[in-house]
Design a protein around this motif. Structure first.
Motif, short mmCIF file in Angstrom:
data_model
loop_
_atom_site.label_atom_id
_atom_site.label_comp_id
_atom_site.label_asym_id
_atom_site.label_seq_id
_atom_site.Cartn_x
_atom_site.Cartn_y
_atom_site.Cartn_z
N LEU A 222 -8.67 18.24 -10.75
CA LEU A 222 -8.92 17.41 -9.57
C LEU A 222 -10.27 17.71 -8.92
O LEU A 222 -10.62 17.10 -7.92
CB LEU A 222 -7.81 17.60 -8.54
N LEU A 223 -11.00 18.66 -9.49
CA LEU A 223 -12.28 19.05 -8.90
C LEU A 223 -13.25 17.88 -8.73
O LEU A 223 -13.88 17.77 -7.67
CB LEU A 223 -12.91 20.17 -9.71
N VAL B 270 -14.06 20.83 -1.40
CA VAL B 270 -14.19 21.79 -2.51
C VAL B 270 -13.70 23.16 -2.08
O VAL B 270 -13.05 23.86 -2.84
CB VAL B 270 -15.65 21.81 -3.03
N LYS B 271 -13.99 23.52 -0.85
CA LYS B 271 -13.49 24.81 -0.32
C LYS B 271 -11.97 24.80 -0.31
O LYS B 271 -11.34 25.82 -0.65
CB LYS B 271 -14.05 25.01 1.09
N CYS B 272 -11.35 23.68 0.06
CA CYS B 272 -9.90 23.57 0.04
C CYS B 272 -9.36 23.61 -1.39
O CYS B 272 -8.27 24.11 -1.62
CB CYS B 272 -9.45 22.30 0.74
N TYR B 273 -10.12 23.08 -2.33
CA TYR B 273 -9.70 23.08 -3.73
C TYR B 273 -9.56 24.51 -4.25
O TYR B 273 -8.60 24.85 -4.91
CB TYR B 273 -10.71 22.31 -4.57
N GLU C 123 -15.02 16.93 -5.20
CA GLU C 123 -16.48 16.85 -5.08
C GLU C 123 -16.91 15.49 -4.56
O GLU C 123 -17.83 15.38 -3.75
CB GLU C 123 -17.14 17.15 -6.42
N TRP C 124 -16.24 14.43 -5.04
CA TRP C 124 -16.54 13.09 -4.54
C TRP C 124 -16.25 12.98 -3.05
O TRP C 124 -17.01 12.36 -2.31
CB TRP C 124 -15.73 12.05 -5.32
#
Length: 96
Positions: free
Chosen positions: A3-4, A92-95, A8-9
């Motif tokens: 899901l990265l 992204v930090k949450c990912y 990022e999107w």
């Protein structure tokens, strides 16, 4: 499948880039989100206090719950979009 790319999107959406670059936009959105959270807490506490018999004793529980439901829905209508914007700002930090 990762899901990265989606995360990022989310971070690169034009509104989110503008929000991160603005001096006031992010804090205003976060403040609105926190006010919605306080409103949600107030609605829940009002009904809980009535159920415990500590407040609004002259009104039936069903009436208090019906009245608090309007505030609950209003708070959710503020918290969901602002929460989504706050999430997108650091997706992204949450990912990770």
């Amino acid at each position: 499948m990762s899901l990265l790319p989606f995360f990022e999107w989310c971070e690169q959406a034009p509104l989110i880039v503008a929000m991160r670059g603005s001096l006031w936009l992010f804090p205003v959105i976060e403040g609105l989100h926190l006010m919605g959270l306080a409103l949600l807490g107030g609605a829940v506490v009002t009904v809980d206090l009535r159920l415990l018999g500590l407040g609004l004793r002259n009104q039936p529980v069903a009436q208090v719950a019906r009245d608090a439901e309007k505030w609950l829905l209003a708070s959710l209508s503020v918290m969901l979009p602002t929460g989504w914007l706050l999430f997108m700002a650091s997706a992204v930090k949450c990912y990770y």
